[in-house]
Design an enzyme around this catalytic site. Structure first.
Site, PDB file in Angstrom:
ATOM      1  N   SER A  15       0.847  -1.195   0.000  1.00  0.00           N
ATOM      2  CA  SER A  15       0.000   0.000   0.000  1.00  0.00           C
ATOM      3  C   SER A  15       0.877   1.238   0.000  1.00  0.00           C
ATOM      4  O   SER A  15       2.015   1.209   0.503  1.00  0.00           O
ATOM      5  CB  SER A  15      -0.888  -0.006   1.250  1.00  0.00           C
ATOM      6  OG  SER A  15      -1.394   1.279   1.534  1.00  0.00           O
ATOM      7  N   TYR A  32      -1.045  -0.586  10.500  1.00  0.00           N
ATOM      8  CA  TYR A  32      -1.136  -1.036   9.103  1.00  0.00           C
ATOM      9  C   TYR A  32       0.027  -0.471   8.292  1.00  0.00           C
ATOM     10  O   TYR A  32       0.686  -1.194   7.531  1.00  0.00           O
ATOM     11  CB  TYR A  32      -2.471  -0.591   8.507  1.00  0.00           C
ATOM     12  CG  TYR A  32      -2.698  -1.038   7.080  1.00  0.00           C
ATOM     13  CD1 TYR A  32      -3.213  -2.311   6.812  1.00  0.00           C
ATOM     14  CD2 TYR A  32      -2.417  -0.200   6.001  1.00  0.00           C
ATOM     15  CE1 TYR A  32      -3.428  -2.727   5.496  1.00  0.00           C
ATOM     16  CE2 TYR A  32      -2.625  -0.601   4.696  1.00  0.00           C
ATOM     17  CZ  TYR A  32      -3.137  -1.864   4.450  1.00  0.00           C
ATOM     18  OH  TYR A  32      -3.352  -2.278   3.157  1.00  0.00           O
TER      19      TYR A  32
END
Length: 226
Positions: free
Chosen positions: A143, A156
């Site tokens: 990501s 995350y």
């Protein structure tokens, strides 16, 4: 004849979203797909979609990738039932908000366990078979948060940054064994974790490209959609 004929692909987080789309796409190109996830009912839905669209039977192995014994048992079962594992798509993820100040230790550990330790455990368990075959294609989903961070998504972001470093390390360690390890950043997808974004099926051609890289192809790189 598909470009993945006679290949076996193991896909984590296969019950929904990108994992489901990739399972269908890989099977459409001839791969035998092995579906991993914690929720058996979701895996069964994916297997039904694979069967409907491709006529192929997917192998369902209910697995929490953060649990080492479950991962070892799953890889053993996959090898017993399919004979080989050529491709890993490390897609399973937990995406929960929380600033550094807000996160409890358990919440932090939970996200690191799935998003970083999971790919480590699954890859480690499959590597001996890939080394023996002198062939492997490993795709780790990352990501943009890995490099720019994001306020409110501390665990995350940190896990994905760790995954990127792990990918480059694996690429360096395994290239001599014919194993290529790369990252893919799909951007924002419309999944259970995110209400808006692209249809996951749009990005699966990129995953096929990474799963079919030629001998001596790129390794330790990052490919982004678009």
């Amino acid at each position: 004849m598909g470009v993945l004929n006679d290949r076996v692909a193991i896909i984590s987080g296969a019950g929904t979203g990108l994992g489901r789309a990739a399972s269908i796409s890989f099977a459409s190109e001839g791969a035998d797909v092995v579906l991993l996830g914690r929720r058996k009912a979701k895996l069964e839905e994916t297997a039904a979609a694979v069967k409907q669209k491709t006529g192929k039977d997917a192998l369902i192995l209910q697995t929490d990738v953060s649990d080492e014994q479950q991962v070892l048992d799953t890889v053993t079962a996959a090898l017993q039932q399919r004979g080989r594992i050529d491709i890993i798509l490390n897609n399973a993820a937990v995406f929960e908000p929380g600033t550094v100040l807000e996160l409890t230790s358990d919440e932090w550990q939970n996200q690191i366990a799935t998003n970083l330790t999971g790919p480590f455990l699954l890859t480690k368990a499959v590597l001996p078979a890939m080394r023996k075959a002198k062939y492997g294609r490993i795709i780790n989903i990352t990501s943009g948060l890995s490099w720019n961070g994001a306020g409110g998504y501390a665990a995350y972001s940190a896990a994905k940054a760790g995954l990127e470093s792990l990918t480059r390390t694996l690429a360096d360690e395994e290239h001599e064994h014919g194993i290529l390890v790369n990252l893919y950043n799909p951007g924002t997808l419309r999944t259970e974790m995110h209400a808006t974004g692209k249809d996951p099926a749009i990005v699966t051609p990129d995953l096929i490209r990474l799963a079919t890289l030629p001998v001596g192809g790129p390794t330790g790189t990052i490919l982004s959609y678009g």
